[in-house]
Design a protein around this motif. Sequence first.
Motif, mmCIF file in Angstrom:
data_model
loop_
_atom_site.group_PDB
_atom_site.id
_atom_site.type_symbol
_atom_site.label_atom_id
_atom_site.label_comp_id
_atom_site.label_asym_id
_atom_site.label_seq_id
_atom_site.Cartn_x
_atom_site.Cartn_y
_atom_site.Cartn_z
ATOM 1 N N TYR A 87 0.815 -1.322 -0.083
ATOM 2 C CA TYR A 87 0.022 -0.133 0.030
ATOM 3 C C TYR A 87 0.817 1.148 0.067
ATOM 4 C CZ TYR A 87 0.765 -0.463 5.086
ATOM 5 O OH TYR A 87 1.167 -0.455 6.469
ATOM 6 N N ARG A 199 -6.406 -0.834 3.927
ATOM 7 C CA ARG A 199 -6.389 0.558 4.146
ATOM 8 C C ARG A 199 -6.811 1.528 3.002
ATOM 9 N NH1 ARG A 199 -2.248 0.243 8.081
ATOM 10 N NH2 ARG A 199 -1.879 -2.000 8.841
ATOM 11 N N ASP A 269 -2.269 5.809 4.987
ATOM 12 C CA ASP A 269 -2.008 4.244 5.209
ATOM 13 C C ASP A 269 -2.668 3.649 6.487
ATOM 14 O OD1 ASP A 269 -0.113 6.460 5.930
ATOM 15 O OD2 ASP A 269 1.019 4.583 6.430
ATOM 16 N N ASN A 270 -3.169 4.658 7.470
ATOM 17 C CA ASN A 270 -3.498 4.153 8.663
ATOM 18 C C ASN A 270 -4.942 4.535 8.795
ATOM 19 O OD1 ASN A 270 -0.911 3.541 9.609
ATOM 20 N ND2 ASN A 270 -0.512 5.508 10.436
ATOM 21 N N ASP A 279 -3.817 0.450 13.661
ATOM 22 C CA ASP A 279 -2.700 1.115 13.935
ATOM 23 C C ASP A 279 -2.374 1.955 15.045
ATOM 24 O OD1 ASP A 279 -1.445 -0.179 11.785
ATOM 25 O OD2 ASP A 279 -0.821 1.206 10.710
#
Length: 526
Positions: A87, A199, A269-270, A279
Motif C-alpha cells: 500500500y 487501508r 495508510d493508517n 495502527d
Amino acid sequence: MNLKIKDTFNKELPADPNRNNTRRQVEEACFSFVAPRLPGNPQLLHVSDEMISNIGLQQDDKETKDFLEVFSGAQVLDGTDPYAMCYGGHQFGHWAGQLGDGRAINLMEVEHQDKRWALQLKGSGATPYSRTADGLAVLRSSIREHLCSEAMFHLNVPTTRSLSLCLTGDEVMRDMLYDGNAAYEKGAVVCRVAPSFIRFGNFQIFASRGDTANLKILADYTIKHFFPEIKSTGKEKYLAFFKAVLDRTLEMIVHWQRVGFVHGVMNTDNLSILGLTIDYGPYGWLEPYDHDWTPNTTDAQNRRYRFGNQPSVALWNLYQLANTLFPLIEEKDGLEAALEGYKSNFSKKYTEMMKTKIGLFDLNEHMAAEDAKLLQSLEETLGLTETDMTIFFRLLGNIEKTGMSPEANFNILKDAFYKPEALEGEVFIAWMSWMKSYLTRLASESLTDAERKEKMSLVNPKYVLRNYMAQLAIDAADQGDYQIIEELYQLLKKPYAEQPEKAKWFAKRPEWARDKVGCSMLSCSS
Ligand code: AMP
Ligand code: MG
C-alpha cells in the motif's frame, strides 16, 4: 489447534511473483509472500480470551506449544501462505509513495460462526516493504497496541482487535525520542485480528501508478467480501462503496470524539477501509479536555492530528480516497455530493452524540438551537481550567435536576478538575451560569435522574486506558511483571460498569505523569 482456515486475500488477488524477501517497489500486485522471522526465544505474555473464542479456538489452546509458535512467528501453519500487503499513503499531508506492511505479516484468514478474521503478526521481521527499517516492534508499543485494541472494542468503538502479545526474546534498537539516544529494548510481536486490514492506501498505490485494472480488482474484492450490502453494478457500485466507507469513517470518528481518543497518526495508510481504528502507535487519551491536544511529539509542531482536528483530517483523507476511486466512477458529482454531506452529517451526529453525553435523550427538535448553545458553552467552559474529560462526563450523570442548588450540583463534579483552586472568580461564575442553564434544560427532560444516569453511563465510560496506565503496565513488564497487563485488560473489558473495587483507576492523571515520556509524549518510534 483447530482453525478453519479460509484464505481469500492471497488467493483471489494478484500476488507479487517474486518470493525473495528483498526490499523493493512492488507493482501490479496486492501483496508479496513472506514468512515471519524466527523469534530467538519466544514467550507468551498475554492473550485475549475473547479473541480466542472469536476465532474458534478453545481456551486451553493458548497453553499449547503450537499457539506460542504460530503467534510468535516460529511456525507457519500447514495450508497457509503468509504475506505482506502493498500500500501507499499520504503521510502528514504529503504523498509518500509505496509504504506497505513493513513489519506486519498476515498469517491467514479464518472463519468462525459466519465471521471472517484475518490474523496478522506485527513486529515479526522485515518484508519487501520495510524500506530502511527493521520490521520489528518493541514491548512498550506492543503492550499499548494489544491493550488499546481490546479496550476500544469494549467501548463500542469500531476497531481491529488483538489476540496475543509475545516477547520474541530478541533485542531491538530504538531511539525513542529521536534525540540521538538509541538503546536496546525488548522485542515483541502482537497478533492483530480484523475482518481485513485493507487501508485507504491499498487503493491509493494503484491509482498513483495509473493501474486502474488492479484498482478495480481490489475494489471488487473488498466490496464482495466486506460490503455485501452493495448490490448495484458498474459505476454506481463504486460510488456506493465510497459512500459506505465515508459513512463508516464518520461513525468511527464520532466515537473517537465521544471517548476522547486521539489516534495521533491519521495518515491515509493508517485508515482502514472498513472504518476500524487501526495502527495503535503514538495514540493517547484526552485527559484535560483540550481540542488542541495531541500525544504525538512527531506532530507537535503542526498538530495536524490533534483531537479537535480528527473530523476534518478524516474528511481530508476521504478526499484522497475519492480521487483514488475516481477512475472507477469517472463522474465527480456523486463523489462531491458525498464529501459535501460529510460536514453537515458529522455536525449532526456529533451534536446527537454530545447530547447523550450530557443526558439529553428526549427528541426535542424545537430545542435544537438552545441545545447547540448549551453544548457550545460547555465546550468553552471546560477549556477554562484543566478538566478531566472522562471524569467530568461520568460524574455529570450524578447531577440531580430538582431539589439541589446549582452550587451543590457543581460540587458533584469537583473531582474532575486538576486545579480546584482555579474554580473561583470568572471561572466559577462561568460554571455556575452553565450549571443553571443545564439544570433548566434537564427539567424539561422526561427521564428521572436515575434513568438518565443509567443511560449516560452507557456513553460516558468510567475507565479508559489513560496514557499513564499503559505506562505503568509497560514499566512493570520491563521488569518481568505482567500482572498489570492482565489487570488493565480485565478492567477495560467493562469500561461502563462501576467496578467499585477497581475505582483506583477512576482518577485523574497523577502529577508525575504530566510530562513523562510515554504518558504525555510519544513518538512514532515503536
Ligand atoms: P506507521 O506510521 O507506523 O503506520 O508506519 C508507516 C510505514 O512505515 C508503514 O509502511 C509501516 O509498515 C512502516 N514501518 C513502521 N515501523 C517500521 C519498522 N520498524 N520496520 C519496518 N517498517 C516499519
Ligand atoms: Mg501504519
